[in-house]
Design a protein around this motif. Structure first.
Motif, PDB file in Angstrom:
ATOM      1  N   ILE A  26      -7.224  -7.095  -7.566  1.00  0.00           N
ATOM      2  CA  ILE A  26      -8.561  -7.801  -7.434  1.00  0.00           C
ATOM      3  C   ILE A  26      -7.884  -9.037  -6.852  1.00  0.00           C
ATOM      4  CG2 ILE A  26     -10.342  -9.098  -8.296  1.00  0.00           C
ATOM      5  CD1 ILE A  26     -10.475  -7.028 -10.624  1.00  0.00           C
ATOM      6  N   GLU A  27      -7.034  -9.759  -7.196  1.00  0.00           N
ATOM      7  CA  GLU A  27      -6.732 -11.011  -6.334  1.00  0.00           C
ATOM      8  C   GLU A  27      -6.114 -10.736  -5.240  1.00  0.00           C
ATOM      9  OE1 GLU A  27      -6.573 -14.540  -7.985  1.00  0.00           O
ATOM     10  OE2 GLU A  27      -8.239 -13.202  -8.964  1.00  0.00           O
ATOM     11  N   ILE A  28      -5.371  -9.440  -4.836  1.00  0.00           N
ATOM     12  CA  ILE A  28      -4.799  -9.198  -3.715  1.00  0.00           C
ATOM     13  C   ILE A  28      -6.170  -8.834  -2.607  1.00  0.00           C
ATOM     14  CG2 ILE A  28      -3.469  -7.477  -2.396  1.00  0.00           C
ATOM     15  CD1 ILE A  28      -1.680  -7.174  -4.857  1.00  0.00           C
ATOM     16  N   ARG A  29      -7.090  -8.089  -3.243  1.00  0.00           N
ATOM     17  CA  ARG A  29      -8.140  -7.455  -2.338  1.00  0.00           C
ATOM     18  C   ARG A  29      -8.958  -8.989  -1.989  1.00  0.00           C
ATOM     19  NH1 ARG A  29     -10.054  -3.810  -5.455  1.00  0.00           N
ATOM     20  NH2 ARG A  29     -11.466  -4.992  -6.587  1.00  0.00           N
ATOM     21  N   GLU A  30      -9.109  -9.891  -3.071  1.00  0.00           N
ATOM     22  CA  GLU A  30     -10.132 -10.972  -2.712  1.00  0.00           C
ATOM     23  C   GLU A  30      -9.193 -12.481  -1.741  1.00  0.00           C
ATOM     24  OE1 GLU A  30     -13.152 -11.624  -3.547  1.00  0.00           O
ATOM     25  OE2 GLU A  30     -13.227  -9.382  -4.341  1.00  0.00           O
ATOM     26  N   GLY A  31      -7.957 -11.819  -1.782  1.00  0.00           N
ATOM     27  CA  GLY A  31      -7.198 -12.895  -0.799  1.00  0.00           C
ATOM     28  C   GLY A  31      -6.723 -13.761  -1.480  1.00  0.00           C
ATOM     29  N   ARG A  32      -6.421 -13.851  -2.651  1.00  0.00           N
ATOM     30  CA  ARG A  32      -6.163 -15.192  -3.451  1.00  0.00           C
ATOM     31  C   ARG A  32      -4.484 -14.790  -3.841  1.00  0.00           C
ATOM     32  NH1 ARG A  32     -11.281 -14.791  -5.805  1.00  0.00           N
ATOM     33  NH2 ARG A  32     -10.728 -12.923  -7.310  1.00  0.00           N
ATOM     34  N   LEU A  33      -4.173 -13.670  -3.554  1.00  0.00           N
ATOM     35  CA  LEU A  33      -2.866 -13.320  -3.884  1.00  0.00           C
ATOM     36  C   LEU A  33      -2.266 -12.564  -2.542  1.00  0.00           C
ATOM     37  CD1 LEU A  33      -0.213 -13.219  -5.748  1.00  0.00           C
ATOM     38  CD2 LEU A  33      -1.108 -11.302  -6.822  1.00  0.00           C
ATOM     39  N   SER A  34      -1.239 -12.948  -2.162  1.00  0.00           N
ATOM     40  CA  SER A  34      -0.611 -12.000  -1.088  1.00  0.00           C
ATOM     41  C   SER A  34       0.385 -11.198  -1.476  1.00  0.00           C
ATOM     42  CB  SER A  34      -0.088 -13.109   0.226  1.00  0.00           C
ATOM     43  OG  SER A  34       0.975 -13.862  -0.331  1.00  0.00           O
ATOM     44  N   ALA A  35       0.603 -10.120  -0.843  1.00  0.00           N
ATOM     45  CA  ALA A  35       1.519  -8.913  -1.041  1.00  0.00           C
ATOM     46  C   ALA A  35       2.096  -8.360   0.248  1.00  0.00           C
ATOM     47  CB  ALA A  35       0.814  -7.922  -2.176  1.00  0.00           C
ATOM     48  N   LYS A  37       3.910  -4.843   1.625  1.00  0.00           N
ATOM     49  CA  LYS A  37       4.090  -3.361   1.575  1.00  0.00           C
ATOM     50  C   LYS A  37       5.446  -2.773   2.218  1.00  0.00           C
ATOM     51  CE  LYS A  37       1.414  -0.710   0.258  1.00  0.00           C
ATOM     52  NZ  LYS A  37       1.319  -0.205  -1.312  1.00  0.00           N
ATOM     53  N   LEU A  38       6.230  -1.969   1.578  1.00  0.00           N
ATOM     54  CA  LEU A  38       7.277  -1.125   1.949  1.00  0.00           C
ATOM     55  C   LEU A  38       6.933   0.196   1.852  1.00  0.00           C
ATOM     56  CD1 LEU A  38       9.858  -1.307   3.501  1.00  0.00           C
ATOM     57  CD2 LEU A  38      10.888  -1.503   1.119  1.00  0.00           C
ATOM     58  N   ARG A  39       6.472   0.800   2.608  1.00  0.00           N
ATOM     59  CA  ARG A  39       5.975   2.274   2.376  1.00  0.00           C
ATOM     60  C   ARG A  39       4.988   2.259   1.295  1.00  0.00           C
ATOM     61  NH1 ARG A  39      12.014   3.757   3.133  1.00  0.00           N
ATOM     62  NH2 ARG A  39      12.170   4.030   5.507  1.00  0.00           N
ATOM     63  N   LYS A  40       5.182   2.686   0.281  1.00  0.00           N
ATOM     64  CA  LYS A  40       4.308   2.990  -0.848  1.00  0.00           C
ATOM     65  C   LYS A  40       4.358   1.800  -1.973  1.00  0.00           C
ATOM     66  CE  LYS A  40       3.334   8.046  -0.781  1.00  0.00           C
ATOM     67  NZ  LYS A  40       3.247   9.096  -1.733  1.00  0.00           N
ATOM     68  N   ARG A  41       5.378   1.061  -1.831  1.00  0.00           N
ATOM     69  CA  ARG A  41       5.687   0.221  -2.827  1.00  0.00           C
ATOM     70  C   ARG A  41       4.826  -1.332  -2.383  1.00  0.00           C
ATOM     71  NH1 ARG A  41      11.218  -1.904  -4.025  1.00  0.00           N
ATOM     72  NH2 ARG A  41       9.873  -2.911  -5.748  1.00  0.00           N
ATOM     73  N   THR A  42       4.241  -1.864  -3.324  1.00  0.00           N
ATOM     74  CA  THR A  42       3.609  -3.128  -3.429  1.00  0.00           C
ATOM     75  C   THR A  42       4.668  -4.359  -3.813  1.00  0.00           C
ATOM     76  OG1 THR A  42       1.514  -2.141  -3.377  1.00  0.00           O
ATOM     77  CG2 THR A  42       1.656  -4.682  -3.652  1.00  0.00           C
ATOM     78  N   ILE A  43       4.711  -5.127  -3.073  1.00  0.00           N
ATOM     79  CA  ILE A  43       5.855  -6.105  -3.525  1.00  0.00           C
ATOM     80  C   ILE A  43       5.004  -7.649  -3.400  1.00  0.00           C
ATOM     81  CG2 ILE A  43       7.873  -7.443  -3.068  1.00  0.00           C
ATOM     82  CD1 ILE A  43       8.835  -4.584  -1.465  1.00  0.00           C
ATOM     83  N   ILE A  44       5.285  -8.396  -4.362  1.00  0.00           N
ATOM     84  CA  ILE A  44       4.626  -9.760  -4.849  1.00  0.00           C
ATOM     85  C   ILE A  44       6.055 -10.810  -4.740  1.00  0.00           C
ATOM     86  CG2 ILE A  44       3.373 -11.601  -5.824  1.00  0.00           C
ATOM     87  CD1 ILE A  44       2.081  -8.738  -7.016  1.00  0.00           C
ATOM     88  N   THR A  45       5.922 -11.467  -3.463  1.00  0.00           N
ATOM     89  CA  THR A  45       7.078 -12.537  -3.503  1.00  0.00           C
ATOM     90  C   THR A  45       7.160 -13.426  -4.474  1.00  0.00           C
ATOM     91  OG1 THR A  45       6.401 -13.676  -1.884  1.00  0.00           O
ATOM     92  CG2 THR A  45       7.599 -11.748  -0.793  1.00  0.00           C
ATOM     93  N   GLN A  46       8.272 -14.197  -4.849  1.00  0.00           N
ATOM     94  CA  GLN A  46       8.279 -15.418  -5.571  1.00  0.00           C
ATOM     95  C   GLN A  46       7.443 -16.416  -4.951  1.00  0.00           C
ATOM     96  OE1 GLN A  46       9.837 -15.705  -8.540  1.00  0.00           O
ATOM     97  NE2 GLN A  46       8.320 -17.478  -8.590  1.00  0.00           N
ATOM     98  N   GLN A  47       7.461 -16.582  -3.666  1.00  0.00           N
ATOM     99  CA  GLN A  47       6.673 -17.429  -3.007  1.00  0.00           C
ATOM    100  C   GLN A  47       5.088 -17.229  -3.052  1.00  0.00           C
ATOM    101  OE1 GLN A  47       7.402 -17.867   1.328  1.00  0.00           O
ATOM    102  NE2 GLN A  47       5.927 -19.846   1.564  1.00  0.00           N
TER     103      GLN A  47
END
Length: 71
Positions: A26-35, A37-47
């Motif tokens: 939800i946070e990703i979809r609402e734009g409050r958390l950036s992520a 994509k690497l193929r099928k993987r979703t990666i959330i960076t430390q930044q």
């Protein structure tokens, strides 16, 4: 010296921050958390994690002793 691996998946992010995986998406979809994509993987960076945490409202206690969000 052993380097500790950090799980950068939504599941790892959820576990580190005490929220559900559904809330992470939800946070990703609402734009409050950036992520990323690497193929099928979703990666959330430390930044991205640090920015998300910094953007959360501070908690304050009102004169009646109740917790309220300041923002």
């Amino acid at each position: 010296m052993k380097v500790e691996k950090i799980d950068r998946s939504p599941r790892g992010f959820a576990a580190r921050n005490g929220i559900s995986v559904g809330t992470v998406y939800i946070e990703i979809r609402e734009g409050r958390l950036s992520a990323k994509k690497l193929r099928k993987r979703t990666i959330i960076t430390q930044q991205a994690e640090d920015s998300w945490l910094a953007a959360l409202p501070d908690m304050v206690i009102d004169i009646n002793g109740r917790l309220v969000a300041s923002n």
